[in-house]
Design a protein around this motif. Structure first.
Motif, PDB file in Angstrom:
ATOM      1  N   VAL A 190       0.934  -1.235   0.091  1.00 30.74           N
ATOM      2  CA  VAL A 190      -0.033  -0.088  -0.055  1.00 30.74           C
ATOM      3  C   VAL A 190       0.699   1.177   0.025  1.00 30.74           C
ATOM      4  O   VAL A 190       2.017   1.181   0.355  1.00 30.74           O
ATOM      5  N   GLN A 191       0.243   2.409  -0.528  1.00 30.04           N
ATOM      6  CA  GLN A 191       1.102   3.661  -0.369  1.00 30.04           C
ATOM      7  C   GLN A 191       0.638   4.503   0.834  1.00 30.04           C
ATOM      8  O   GLN A 191      -0.478   4.429   1.188  1.00 30.04           O
ATOM      9  N   VAL A 192       1.599   5.185   1.278  1.00 31.88           N
ATOM     10  CA  VAL A 192       1.252   6.036   2.333  1.00 31.88           C
ATOM     11  C   VAL A 192       2.155   7.362   2.071  1.00 31.88           C
ATOM     12  O   VAL A 192       3.261   7.498   1.084  1.00 31.88           O
ATOM     13  N   THR A 193       1.529   8.375   2.545  1.00 32.57           N
ATOM     14  CA  THR A 193       2.385   9.810   2.572  1.00 32.57           C
ATOM     15  C   THR A 193       2.578  10.589   3.972  1.00 32.57           C
ATOM     16  O   THR A 193       1.695  10.275   4.900  1.00 32.57           O
ATOM     17  N   ILE A 194       3.799  10.570   3.965  1.00 33.56           N
ATOM     18  CA  ILE A 194       4.174  11.195   5.585  1.00 33.56           C
ATOM     19  C   ILE A 194       4.265  12.678   5.297  1.00 33.56           C
ATOM     20  O   ILE A 194       5.294  12.973   4.600  1.00 33.56           O
ATOM     21  N   ARG A 195       3.587  13.367   6.121  1.00 37.94           N
ATOM     22  CA  ARG A 195       3.906  14.730   5.956  1.00 37.94           C
ATOM     23  C   ARG A 195       4.402  15.455   7.299  1.00 37.94           C
ATOM     24  O   ARG A 195       4.591  16.678   7.307  1.00 37.94           O
ATOM     25  N   GLN A 196       4.811  14.697   8.293  1.00 32.56           N
ATOM     26  CA  GLN A 196       5.532  15.320   9.563  1.00 32.56           C
ATOM     27  C   GLN A 196       6.157  14.118  10.131  1.00 32.56           C
ATOM     28  O   GLN A 196       5.771  12.740  10.046  1.00 32.56           O
ATOM     29  N   VAL A 197       7.359  14.586  10.891  1.00 33.94           N
ATOM     30  CA  VAL A 197       8.053  13.576  11.546  1.00 33.94           C
ATOM     31  C   VAL A 197       7.921  13.962  13.105  1.00 33.94           C
ATOM     32  O   VAL A 197       8.568  15.003  13.427  1.00 33.94           O
ATOM     33  N   PRO A 198       7.286  12.916  13.845  1.00 29.34           N
ATOM     34  CA  PRO A 198       7.460  13.374  15.214  1.00 29.34           C
ATOM     35  C   PRO A 198       8.784  12.800  16.178  1.00 29.34           C
ATOM     36  O   PRO A 198       9.317  11.950  15.745  1.00 29.34           O
ATOM     37  N   LEU A 199       9.027  13.636  16.948  1.00 27.90           N
ATOM     38  CA  LEU A 199      10.002  13.359  18.235  1.00 27.90           C
ATOM     39  C   LEU A 199       9.025  12.836  19.337  1.00 27.90           C
ATOM     40  O   LEU A 199       8.134  13.470  19.793  1.00 27.90           O
ATOM     41  N   ILE A 200       9.378  11.664  19.804  1.00 24.53           N
ATOM     42  CA  ILE A 200       8.587  11.005  20.927  1.00 24.53           C
ATOM     43  C   ILE A 200       9.426  10.420  22.092  1.00 24.53           C
ATOM     44  O   ILE A 200      10.657  10.354  21.883  1.00 24.53           O
ATOM     45  N   ALA A 201       8.570  10.367  23.131  1.00 30.04           N
ATOM     46  CA  ALA A 201       9.349   9.743  24.192  1.00 30.04           C
ATOM     47  C   ALA A 201       8.496   8.524  24.328  1.00 30.04           C
ATOM     48  O   ALA A 201       7.433   8.084  24.572  1.00 30.04           O
ATOM     49  N   LEU A 202       9.651   7.378  23.992  1.00 29.31           N
ATOM     50  CA  LEU A 202       9.102   6.165  23.774  1.00 29.31           C
ATOM     51  C   LEU A 202       9.280   4.999  24.961  1.00 29.31           C
ATOM     52  O   LEU A 202      10.203   5.549  25.758  1.00 29.31           O
ATOM     53  N   ARG A 203       8.102   4.318  25.337  1.00 29.93           N
ATOM     54  CA  ARG A 203       8.333   3.295  26.656  1.00 29.93           C
ATOM     55  C   ARG A 203       8.079   2.129  26.048  1.00 29.93           C
ATOM     56  O   ARG A 203       7.188   1.946  24.994  1.00 29.93           O
ATOM     57  N   ARG A 204       8.217   0.845  26.906  1.00 28.65           N
ATOM     58  CA  ARG A 204       7.566  -0.495  26.569  1.00 28.65           C
ATOM     59  C   ARG A 204       6.261  -0.507  27.693  1.00 28.65           C
ATOM     60  O   ARG A 204       6.615  -0.141  28.798  1.00 28.65           O
ATOM     61  N   GLU A 205       5.392  -1.111  27.435  1.00 30.72           N
ATOM     62  CA  GLU A 205       4.303  -1.343  28.210  1.00 30.72           C
ATOM     63  C   GLU A 205       3.423  -2.444  27.799  1.00 30.72           C
ATOM     64  O   GLU A 205       2.976  -2.490  26.362  1.00 30.72           O
ATOM     65  N   ASP A 206       3.247  -3.464  28.425  1.00 28.03           N
ATOM     66  CA  ASP A 206       2.582  -4.706  28.025  1.00 28.03           C
ATOM     67  C   ASP A 206       2.886  -5.160  26.725  1.00 28.03           C
ATOM     68  O   ASP A 206       2.047  -5.510  25.883  1.00 28.03           O
ATOM     69  N   ARG A 207       4.351  -5.419  26.676  1.00 30.26           N
ATOM     70  CA  ARG A 207       4.678  -6.178  25.247  1.00 30.26           C
ATOM     71  C   ARG A 207       4.219  -5.535  24.069  1.00 30.26           C
ATOM     72  O   ARG A 207       3.982  -6.057  22.906  1.00 30.26           O
ATOM     73  N   THR A 208       4.446  -4.008  24.246  1.00 35.30           N
ATOM     74  CA  THR A 208       4.423  -3.190  22.939  1.00 35.30           C
ATOM     75  C   THR A 208       4.777  -1.927  23.353  1.00 35.30           C
ATOM     76  O   THR A 208       5.465  -1.637  24.419  1.00 35.30           O
ATOM     77  N   TYR A 209       5.034  -1.319  22.225  1.00 39.51           N
ATOM     78  CA  TYR A 209       5.692   0.156  22.250  1.00 39.51           C
ATOM     79  C   TYR A 209       4.556   1.129  22.361  1.00 39.51           C
ATOM     80  O   TYR A 209       3.655   1.061  21.581  1.00 39.51           O
ATOM     81  N   ARG A 210       4.861   2.075  23.235  1.00 36.77           N
ATOM     82  CA  ARG A 210       3.880   3.196  23.448  1.00 36.77           C
ATOM     83  C   ARG A 210       4.642   4.493  23.505  1.00 36.77           C
ATOM     84  O   ARG A 210       5.788   4.394  23.867  1.00 36.77           O
ATOM     85  N   TRP A 211       3.998   5.771  23.361  1.00 37.68           N
ATOM     86  CA  TRP A 211       4.764   6.743  23.495  1.00 37.68           C
ATOM     87  C   TRP A 211       3.899   7.805  23.524  1.00 37.68           C
ATOM     88  O   TRP A 211       2.835   8.011  23.247  1.00 37.68           O
ATOM     89  N   ARG A 212       4.544   9.343  24.022  1.00 38.57           N
ATOM     90  CA  ARG A 212       3.928  10.574  23.873  1.00 38.57           C
ATOM     91  C   ARG A 212       4.707  11.288  22.753  1.00 38.57           C
ATOM     92  O   ARG A 212       5.871  11.238  22.767  1.00 38.57           O
ATOM     93  N   THR A 213       4.094  12.068  22.163  1.00 32.53           N
ATOM     94  CA  THR A 213       4.537  13.067  21.215  1.00 32.53           C
ATOM     95  C   THR A 213       5.146  14.404  21.792  1.00 32.53           C
ATOM     96  O   THR A 213       4.457  14.825  22.621  1.00 32.53           O
ATOM     97  N   VAL A 214       6.671  14.566  21.505  1.00 33.96           N
ATOM     98  CA  VAL A 214       7.151  15.574  22.216  1.00 33.96           C
ATOM     99  C   VAL A 214       7.007  16.846  21.235  1.00 33.96           C
ATOM    100  O   VAL A 214       6.889  17.917  21.762  1.00 33.96           O
ATOM    101  N   ALA A 215       7.140  16.678  19.964  1.00 29.62           N
ATOM    102  CA  ALA A 215       7.165  17.819  18.855  1.00 29.62           C
ATOM    103  C   ALA A 215       7.202  16.983  17.721  1.00 29.62           C
ATOM    104  O   ALA A 215       7.393  15.837  17.419  1.00 29.62           O
ATOM    105  N   THR A 216       6.750  17.999  16.531  1.00 28.42           N
ATOM    106  CA  THR A 216       6.469  17.283  15.408  1.00 28.42           C
ATOM    107  C   THR A 216       7.266  18.451  14.211  1.00 28.42           C
ATOM    108  O   THR A 216       7.508  19.565  14.565  1.00 28.42           O
ATOM    109  N   VAL A 217       7.790  17.633  13.203  1.00 27.26           N
ATOM    110  CA  VAL A 217       8.549  18.595  12.394  1.00 27.26           C
ATOM    111  C   VAL A 217       7.721  18.254  10.919  1.00 27.26           C
ATOM    112  O   VAL A 217       7.770  17.099  10.372  1.00 27.26           O
ATOM    113  N   PRO A 218       7.127  19.603  10.594  1.00 26.66           N
ATOM    114  CA  PRO A 218       6.146  19.069   9.306  1.00 26.66           C
ATOM    115  C   PRO A 218       7.354  19.264   7.881  1.00 26.66           C
ATOM    116  O   PRO A 218       8.240  20.018   8.056  1.00 26.66           O
TER     117      PRO A 218
END
Length: 221
Positions: A190-218
């Motif tokens: 499938v095709q996707v279009t990425i219009r911004q790049v986030p800086l995230i604070a990544l954590r591990r939680e219940d055998r998956t990755y979760r995060w909060r977005t700190v900033a975005t770069v359009p």
């Protein structure tokens, strides 16, 4: 598909044929623990209905012992780490974000193809192509980090763009997974279009990755 992308896909699938069992992805890497978060640039896929449809269909057929399916809001493409949140100052983060925004304004949105399935010992992913566009974006991010810090974390080489849809959660046999993947490898991308790049604070939680977005770069329109 470029020759190196095709070569990688072929080599990895050939190696997977000789892999007797999965490697548990969820071991603790150096410095990681349950209460710690990590600053990193990722591509994320919150508003990509075609991708979500593909992943949902693939995961329905990959609900097999040993695989931990990635939730749709956990899909990501790892780009460039910075460091643990308790080791990087707010001032440095602000400076790196500002520098990345300045450089990112000169880059067009990222048009990517995701698929086919691409497996290894620690999980099942989707091939991302073309690599050169992702590599150029990563080099731009690394250049911004290098403008703030005297050295850039993580090697510049060895980067392979991919989006994981299932992590290996136990040393299960690969035989049933190989059989299922052989049926899925012809599923169109499938095709996707990425219009911004986030800086995230990544954590591990219940055998998956979760995060909060700190900033975005359009990226430039």
């Amino acid at each position: 598909m470029s020759s190196r992308e095709l070569a990688s896909l072929h080599q990895r699938w050939t190696a997977y044929q000789d892999l007797p069992q999965l490697t548990n992805h969820w071991y603790w890497r150096p410095g990681w623990r349950a209460d710690r978060q990590f600053y990193t640039w990722h591509l994320t896929f919150e508003s990509q209905p075609q991708l979500h449809h593909l992943v949902t269909d693939l995961q329905r057929q990959l609900a097999l012992p040993g695989l931990d399916l990635v939730p749709l809001d956990g899909l990501h493409l790892t780009m460039q780490g910075l460091g643990f949140t308790d080791e990087v100052s707010d001032g440095d983060i602000e400076a790196i974000v500002a520098e990345t925004r300045q450089r990112g304004s000169n880059l067009p949105p990222l048009e990517l193809s995701l698929g086919p399935v691409d497996a290894d010992a620690e999980g099942v992913g989707l091939l991302v192509r073309p690599w050169d566009r992702v590599e150029h974006l990563r080099a731009t991010i690394r250049g911004a980090v290098g403008a703030v810090w005297p050295s850039v974390p993580e090697p510049a080489q060895g980067f392979r763009p991919h989006v994981t849809i299932a992590y290996s959660g136990a040393p299960a046999s690969t035989e049933p997974i190989r059989a299922r993947l052989a049926e899925l490898r012809e599923q169109p991308p499938v095709q996707v279009t990425i219009r911004q790049v986030p800086l995230i604070a990544l954590r591990r939680e219940d055998r998956t990755y979760r995060w909060r977005t700190v900033a975005t770069v359009p990226l430039a329109a």
